[in-house]
Design a protein around this motif. Structure first.
Motif, PDB file in Angstrom:
ATOM      1  N   THR A  42       0.844  -1.196   0.000  1.00 42.27           N
ATOM      2  CA  THR A  42       0.000   0.000   0.000  1.00 42.27           C
ATOM      3  C   THR A  42       0.879   1.245   0.000  1.00 42.27           C
ATOM      4  N   LEU A  43       1.960   1.212   0.752  1.00 42.24           N
ATOM      5  CA  LEU A  43       2.908   2.331   0.729  1.00 42.24           C
ATOM      6  C   LEU A  43       3.587   2.435  -0.635  1.00 42.24           C
ATOM      7  N   VAL A  44       3.950   1.317  -1.227  1.00 41.79           N
ATOM      8  CA  VAL A  44       4.548   1.320  -2.577  1.00 41.79           C
ATOM      9  C   VAL A  44       3.622   2.039  -3.554  1.00 41.79           C
ATOM     10  N   ALA A  45       2.341   1.756  -3.460  1.00 42.87           N
ATOM     11  CA  ALA A  45       1.375   2.398  -4.363  1.00 42.87           C
ATOM     12  C   ALA A  45       1.415   3.919  -4.208  1.00 42.87           C
ATOM     13  N   GLN A  46       1.637   4.407  -3.000  1.00 38.30           N
ATOM     14  CA  GLN A  46       1.693   5.854  -2.787  1.00 38.30           C
ATOM     15  C   GLN A  46       2.994   6.457  -3.314  1.00 38.30           C
ATOM     16  N   LEU A  47       4.078   5.712  -3.232  1.00 42.38           N
ATOM     17  CA  LEU A  47       5.336   6.185  -3.822  1.00 42.38           C
ATOM     18  C   LEU A  47       5.191   6.277  -5.338  1.00 42.38           C
ATOM     19  N   ARG A  48       4.546   5.284  -5.908  1.00 43.05           N
ATOM     20  CA  ARG A  48       4.307   5.308  -7.364  1.00 43.05           C
ATOM     21  C   ARG A  48       3.358   6.429  -7.760  1.00 43.05           C
ATOM     22  N   HIS A  49       2.384   6.693  -6.911  1.00 46.76           N
ATOM     23  CA  HIS A  49       1.452   7.796  -7.172  1.00 46.76           C
ATOM     24  C   HIS A  49       2.217   9.120  -7.243  1.00 46.76           C
ATOM     25  N   GLN A  53       2.309  11.387 -10.543  1.00 46.88           N
ATOM     26  CA  GLN A  53       1.819  12.769 -10.501  1.00 46.88           C
ATOM     27  C   GLN A  53       2.915  13.771 -10.880  1.00 46.88           C
ATOM     28  N   GLN A  54       4.113  13.256 -11.108  1.00 43.92           N
ATOM     29  CA  GLN A  54       5.284  14.056 -11.463  1.00 43.92           C
ATOM     30  C   GLN A  54       5.702  15.015 -10.346  1.00 43.92           C
ATOM     31  N   TRP A  55       5.407  14.616  -9.092  1.00 42.60           N
ATOM     32  CA  TRP A  55       5.918  15.377  -7.959  1.00 42.60           C
ATOM     33  C   TRP A  55       7.408  15.090  -7.818  1.00 42.60           C
ATOM     34  N   VAL A  56       7.790  13.836  -8.160  1.00 43.64           N
ATOM     35  CA  VAL A  56       9.179  13.394  -8.058  1.00 43.64           C
ATOM     36  C   VAL A  56       9.487  12.455  -9.205  1.00 43.64           C
ATOM     37  N   SER A  57      10.766  12.266  -9.427  1.00 42.89           N
ATOM     38  CA  SER A  57      11.238  11.130 -10.194  1.00 42.89           C
ATOM     39  C   SER A  57      11.808  10.196  -9.138  1.00 42.89           C
ATOM     40  N   SER A  58      11.159   9.063  -8.942  1.00 45.08           N
ATOM     41  CA  SER A  58      11.555   8.122  -7.903  1.00 45.08           C
ATOM     42  C   SER A  58      12.708   7.274  -8.428  1.00 45.08           C
ATOM     43  N   LEU A  59      13.879   7.402  -7.799  1.00 45.38           N
ATOM     44  CA  LEU A  59      15.075   6.699  -8.258  1.00 45.38           C
ATOM     45  C   LEU A  59      15.234   5.341  -7.571  1.00 45.38           C
ATOM     46  N   CYS A  60      14.988   5.292  -6.288  1.00 44.65           N
ATOM     47  CA  CYS A  60      14.965   4.015  -5.571  1.00 44.65           C
ATOM     48  C   CYS A  60      14.296   4.220  -4.223  1.00 44.65           C
ATOM     49  N   ARG A  84       4.247  15.854   3.087  1.00 44.67           N
ATOM     50  CA  ARG A  84       2.920  16.018   3.680  1.00 44.67           C
ATOM     51  C   ARG A  84       1.884  15.235   2.865  1.00 44.67           C
ATOM     52  N   ARG A  85       1.950  15.345   1.544  1.00 43.14           N
ATOM     53  CA  ARG A  85       0.992  14.642   0.684  1.00 43.14           C
ATOM     54  C   ARG A  85       1.171  13.126   0.761  1.00 43.14           C
ATOM     55  N   VAL A  86       2.407  12.654   0.667  1.00 43.87           N
ATOM     56  CA  VAL A  86       2.657  11.212   0.680  1.00 43.87           C
ATOM     57  C   VAL A  86       2.280  10.621   2.038  1.00 43.87           C
ATOM     58  N   LYS A  87       2.646  11.299   3.102  1.00 41.20           N
ATOM     59  CA  LYS A  87       2.322  10.791   4.434  1.00 41.20           C
ATOM     60  C   LYS A  87       0.808  10.804   4.672  1.00 41.20           C
ATOM     61  N   SER A  88       0.142  11.843   4.223  1.00 38.34           N
ATOM     62  CA  SER A  88      -1.309  11.940   4.397  1.00 38.34           C
ATOM     63  C   SER A  88      -2.030  10.840   3.623  1.00 38.34           C
ATOM     64  N   ARG A  89      -1.697  10.717   2.338  1.00 38.22           N
ATOM     65  CA  ARG A  89      -2.352   9.702   1.503  1.00 38.22           C
ATOM     66  C   ARG A  89      -2.049   8.289   2.007  1.00 38.22           C
ATOM     67  N   SER A  90      -0.787   8.026   2.311  1.00 39.58           N
ATOM     68  CA  SER A  90      -0.426   6.680   2.764  1.00 39.58           C
ATOM     69  C   SER A  90      -1.088   6.374   4.108  1.00 39.58           C
ATOM     70  N   SER A  91      -1.184   7.361   4.987  1.00 38.78           N
ATOM     71  CA  SER A  91      -1.851   7.155   6.277  1.00 38.78           C
ATOM     72  C   SER A  91      -3.303   6.747   6.075  1.00 38.78           C
ATOM     73  N   ARG A  92      -3.968   7.467   5.197  1.00 39.69           N
ATOM     74  CA  ARG A  92      -5.386   7.174   4.940  1.00 39.69           C
ATOM     75  C   ARG A  92      -5.570   5.746   4.428  1.00 39.69           C
ATOM     76  N   PHE A  93      -4.789   5.340   3.420  1.00 38.87           N
ATOM     77  CA  PHE A  93      -4.943   4.021   2.821  1.00 38.87           C
ATOM     78  C   PHE A  93      -4.443   2.907   3.741  1.00 38.87           C
ATOM     79  N   ILE A  94      -3.336   3.118   4.413  1.00 36.55           N
ATOM     80  CA  ILE A  94      -2.793   2.082   5.306  1.00 36.55           C
ATOM     81  C   ILE A  94      -3.672   1.909   6.533  1.00 36.55           C
ATOM     82  N   ASN A  95      -4.134   3.012   7.118  1.00 34.75           N
ATOM     83  CA  ASN A  95      -5.034   2.891   8.270  1.00 34.75           C
ATOM     84  C   ASN A  95      -6.311   2.147   7.893  1.00 34.75           C
ATOM     85  N   ALA A  96      -6.850   2.422   6.719  1.00 31.54           N
ATOM     86  CA  ALA A  96      -8.057   1.713   6.278  1.00 31.54           C
ATOM     87  C   ALA A  96      -7.764   0.227   6.074  1.00 31.54           C
TER      88      ALA A  96
END
Length: 151
Positions: A42-49, A53-60, A84-96
Motif C-alpha cells: 500500500t505504501l509502494v502504491a503511494q510512492l508510485r502515485h 503525478q510528477q511530484w518526483v522522479s523516484s530513483l529508488c 505532507r501529501r505522501v504521508k497523508s495519503r499513505s496514512s489514509r490508505f494504510i489505516n483503512a
C-alpha cells in the motif's frame, strides 16, 4: 534523534526542483507495520502515485519494517509539501487497510540533498542494502519491498 529537538528539523529546510534527495520517514512509535506485506505494498502504491503525478522522479526506495528510505529527484512541489501529501495519503490508505486509526508517521522526516558529483547508483545500492545490514535477509532477492530504476 533527540525528540525534544526534532522540531528543529524543519527550520531552514530548502528544496529545489531538479535536486536529488534521500528522504527518510519513520512510523510513529517505530511500530513495524510494514512487516505486513499488504501494508508495505500500500505504501509502494503511494510512492508510485507521487512519481506518476510528477511530484518526483523516484530513483529508488526501500521499505523497512518501521520506516522508509526514498531516493528522489524533486519535480513540481517542495519537499515539505511532497512529504505532507505522501504521508497523508499513505496514512489514509494504510489505516483503512489495517483497520487502525490515528497518526501513522512521526511528525518530521529527515532529508539529505546530494551533490551533483555523488554516484547515484552507489547511493541507491547503499539504500536498498538496508535490509541486509539490518539482518532481515541474507540476499536482497528475498526482500520484496525495494526498487531502483537501474534494474
Amino acid at each position: 534523534m533527540n525528540l525534544a529537538h526534532a522540531h528543529h528539523l524543519r527550520k531552514g529546510r530548502y528544496s529545489k526542483a531538479g535536486r536529488v534527495y534521500i528522504v527518510t520517514t519513520v512510523v510513529t512509535g517505530r511500530e513495524p507495520l510494514f512487516q505486513d506485506f499488504q501494508l508495505a505494498r500500500t505504501l509502494v502504491a503511494q510512492l508510485r502515485h507521487a512519481h506518476d503525478q510528477q511530484w518526483v522522479s523516484s530513483l529508488c526506495w526501500v521499505i523497512m519494517p518501521d520506516h522508509l528510505h526514498w531516493l528522489i529527484e524533486l519535480r513540481q512541489i517542495g519537499l515539505s509539501n511532497l512529504m505532507r501529501r505522501v504521508k497523508s495519503r499513505s496514512s489514509r490508505f494504510i489505516n483503512a487497510a489495517a483497520n487502525r486509526q490515528g497518526r501513522l508517521w512521526q511528525k518530521n522526516f529527515h532529508d539529505h540533498a546530494l551533490r551533483k558529483e555523488h554516484d547515484l547508483r552507489a547511493t541507491a545500492r547503499y539504500i536498498v542494502a538496508n535490509p541486509l545490514r539490518a539482518g532481515l535477509v541474507t540476499t536482497l532477492r528475498h526482500y520484496p519491498h525495494w526498487d531502483a530504476i537501474w534494474l
